[in-house]
Write an enzyme that holds these catalytic residues in place. Structure first.
Site, short mmCIF file in Angstrom:
data_model
loop_
_atom_site.label_atom_id
_atom_site.label_comp_id
_atom_site.label_asym_id
_atom_site.label_seq_id
_atom_site.Cartn_x
_atom_site.Cartn_y
_atom_site.Cartn_z
N CYS A 1 2.73 -5.09 7.04
CA CYS A 1 2.39 -4.76 5.66
C CYS A 1 3.55 -4.03 4.82
CB CYS A 1 1.02 -4.01 5.57
SG CYS A 1 -0.49 -4.91 5.82
N HIS B 1 0.85 -1.27 0.12
CA HIS B 1 -0.14 -0.02 0.01
C HIS B 1 0.96 1.05 0.05
CE1 HIS B 1 0.47 1.04 4.25
NE2 HIS B 1 0.55 -0.31 4.43
#
Length: 534
Positions: free
Chosen positions: A445, A426
Site C-alpha cells: 500500500c 493511508h
C-alpha cells in the site's frame, strides 16, 4: 520513392498502383474472382480482416486506385515509426512494395492487399496502445492496455477524408507524450555528438574541493547543461547550485554535495537516459489519454502522491511504497477513489497474519498484543484459550484486526479505491520513513506523509469547511466511512523518466527493476537506440 519498375504486366501495374500513379488494367479487372479468392484465403488467418473484406464483398481497398492517399499516408507514417520508439522492423514497407512489384497474378495481388492491411493494423496497434502486453512483461503491472478494435480501425481509416491526419492522431495526445518525444530527440542528438564526455571518478566531492576529479565533475555538468561554461578547478558556489539542480531533477537529496550516489547518477550516460525515455513512451501508450480532468497520480519511483487538475499539480505529498520483495512491491493500475475511512481498523492481510504474526505468537502467545483475534463469525476471541502451536499458515482459523487508534498501522485515515489487489492510500505512525531518500518500506500500500491535508483537498469538493468536517469525524474515535461526492480516478504509475510541465525532464531510479525488463522486451521486439545527427 525511387523504385525502378522492372516488370511488365500485373507486377508493373501493381507497383505503379501502390505509388498512386495508375489504375488496374482492364484485363486485371476481369479477373477479380481470382483476386477475391486470394484475399479470402489470406484474410482467413485473421477474423477482423476477414470480416472487413467479407463486408465489402472482397473488393480491393489498398490496391484500389481510390486509395492512393491512404497508401501514401501509411508509407509516410511507418517511415517515421522510429521517431516514436517503435520497432521499425515490424513495418517493412520495402518488403510490402516488393510484394506489389513482384505480383504477377491476381492471386499475388490478393496476397499483397492483405499484407498491406496487416502492416496498417500492426502500426496502428503499436503506436496507439503499445508494442508490448504489459502484464506479460512484468506481472505486477496490472494495467491492460486498451487494444484497438481492428474492425473499427479499418472502417474508420477506409472512410477517412484525410488519411494522413487520421494516422497522426493515433499516438497518445497527452502533453507528457509530447515532452517525452522532445527529450528523445534531444538525447539522440547528444549521443550522435559524443554524449556527455568522460565519467567522474566515483568519490564524494564537496564544496571547497579542487583537483582533477572536480574538473571532471565540472565538465560533466557543463555537458549536461547544468553549469555554464567555466574554467574553475574548485567546487565553488556555482558548481554547488548546479549539483543541487541535478539532484532535484533526479529525486536525490538536494544537499549540493556530490556524494557517491549523486556521482553514480551523473555518470549515467545519455544512452541510459534514452532507454528510460523509450520505456516511458511505451508506458504512456499503455496509459492512454483518459486520465480524468482531476485525478490522483502516484508515481512509485519518485515516492510522491499528487492531485492533478487540468494538468497542474494542486496537491503533493511524499509517499512510502512497497518493499522490493516479490510479494510486496506496489502494483501498477488505475481505479477510482470513492470514499475514505476515518479512524480505520486494520484488517491484517492473510499473508501478513500467517507469515509474520503467527510465528511470533507461536514463539510467544503474548506477541503482537495490539492485534485482536477474530473468528469466522466476526467475534473477538481471547488469546488465553488459544494454543498457537497447533496452527500453521494453512489451518490458522482466525483473522487479525487492529482497532482504531493513533498507533494503528493505517494511521487515522485511509483512502479507498476498491480493487482486487487490496491496495489503498493511508496514514501511518511511522513518520520517520518519509525522511529517507528511497522509501520502499510498506507491504504494497501507499503511505502518505500529509494524509490530513490530502483529506482536506478531497473534501473541499463537497464542503466549505473540509478541515472542520474531517476533525469532527476524527474526534469521535469511531470508524467512519465518508463517501466522496465526486470520485476521482487514481493512477498508480511507475515512471523513471517524466516531463516537468515547466520544460525540464525528471529522472528516477528503477527501484523494482521493471524498466530494465521492459526495455529488454522492447529490444527483443526490435526497438533500437538511434542517434540523430545535427
Amino acid at each position: 520513392m525511387g523504385i525502378a519498375i522492372v516488370k511488365r504486366g500485373i507486377g508493373a501495374a501493381a507497383i505503379a498502383l501502390w505509388l498512386g500513379t495508375a489504375a488496374l488494367p482492364v484485363q486485371a479487372a476481369m479477373e477479380l474472382t481470382a483476386f477475391k479468392q486470394s484475399v479470402a484465403a489470406e484474410a482467413s488467418q485473421d477474423s477482423a480482416i476477414a470480416a472487413f473484406y467479407r463486408d465489402r464483398d472482397y473488393a480491393p481497398f489498398w490496391t484500389s486506385p481510390e486509395a492512393a492517399a491512404h497508401r501514401s499516408a501509411l508509407l509516410h507514417a511507418v517511415a517515421g515509426a522510429g521517431v516514436h520508439g517503435l520497432p521499425v522492423s515490424r513495418y517493412d514497407s520495402d518488403a510490402l512494395i516488393a510484394t506489389f512489384r513482384d505480383a504477377l497474378t491476381q492471386r499475388d495481388m490478393g496476397r499483397a492487399e492483405v499484407a498491406a492491411m496487416r502492416l496498417f493494423l500492426a502500426y496502428a496497434q503499436d503506436i496507439s496502445n503499445g508494442v508490448l502486453d504489459p502484464n506479460k512483461v512484468v506481472p505486477d503491472i496490472k494495467r491492460k492496455a486498451d487494444r484497438i478494435d481492428p474492425a473499427a480501425m479499418m472502417k474508420e481509416f477506409a472512410k477517412a477524408d484525410s488519411p494522413e491526419a487520421f494516422l497522426k492522431a493515433l499516438p497518445p495526445e497527452s502533453p507528457e507524450y509530447a515532452r517525452l518525444l522532445r527529450e528523445k530527440l534531444r538525447l539522440e542528438r547528444r549521443i550522435a555528438n559524443g554524449g556527455w564526455g568522460d565519467p567522474v571518478p566515483i568519490s564524494a566531492l564537496r564544496p571547497g574541493d579542487s583537483g582533477p576529479q572536480v574538473v571532471a565533475l565540472r565538465n560533466r555538468l557543463i555537458a549536461m547543461d547544468y553549469l555554464p561554461r567555466t574554467a574553475t578547478r574548485t567546487y565553488d558556489g556555482a558548481m554547488q547550485k548546479a549539483v543541487q539542480r541535478f539532484q532535484l531533477d533526479h529525486g536525490l537529496e538536494p544537499d549540493g554535495v556530490a556524494g557517491t550516489g549523486t556521482v553514480a547518477e551523473i555518470n549515467l550516460g545519455p544512452e541510459k537516459r534514452l532507454q528510460q525515455v523509450l520505456v516511458a513512451m511505451e508506458r504512456e501508450r499503455w496509459l492512454g489519454d483518459a486520465r480524468g480532468t482531476k485525478h490522483v497520480l502516484v508515481n512509485i519511483t519518485d515516492f510522491h502522491a499528487r492531485i492533478v487538475e487540468d494538468g497542474e499539480v494542486v496537491f503533493e505529498t511524499r509517499s512510502v511504497v512497497g518493499q522490493n520483495r516479490h510479494d510486496q512491491r506496489t502494483p501498477e493500475f488505475s481505479d477510482e477513489m470513492d470514499h475514505m475511512v476515518i479512524n480505520p481498523s486494520w484488517h491484517v492481510p492473510r499473508s501478513i497474519a500467517v507469515n509474520e504474526y503467527l510465528p511470533q505468537m507461536i514463539a510467544n502467545p503474548g506477541a503482537a498484543r495490539h492485534l485482536q483475534l477474530v473468528d469466522g463469525r466476526g467475534r473477538v476471541v481471547s488469546r488465553s484459550a488459544i494454543d498457537f502451536s497447533k496452527y500453521s499458515p494453512r489451518n490458522f482459523p482466525f483473522d487479525l484486526k487492529q482497532p482504531p487508534s493513533q498507533g494503528n498501522a493505517l494511521g487515522q485515515v485511509k483512502f479507498m479505491f476498491p480493487n482486487p489487489y487490496n491496495i489503498y492510500l493511508h496514514d501511518t505512525p511511522s513518520q520517520s520513513l518519509f525522511a529517507r531518500e528511497v522509501r520502499t518500506f510498506s507491504h504494497g500500500c501507499v503511505r502518505l506523509d500529509d494524509p490530513f491535508d490530502f483529506a482536506y483537498a478531497l473534501l473541499a469538493m463537497q464542503t466549505d469547511d473540509p478541515k472542520g468536517f474531517f476533525h469532527e469525524k476524527l474526534d469521535t474515535g469511531r470508524e467512519i466511512r465518508v463517501d466522496l461526492e465526486h470520485p476521482l480516478p487514481v493512477h498508480i504509475i511507475y515512471r523513471t523518466a517524466l516531463g516537468d510541465p515547466k520544460g525540464r525532464m525528471q529522472y528516477r531510479r528503477d527501484v523494482y527493476g521493471r524498466d530494465k525488463a521492459i526495455f529488454e522486451a522492447l529490444s527483443e521486439a526490435g526497438v533500437v537506440l538511434a542517434p540523430v545527427r545535427g
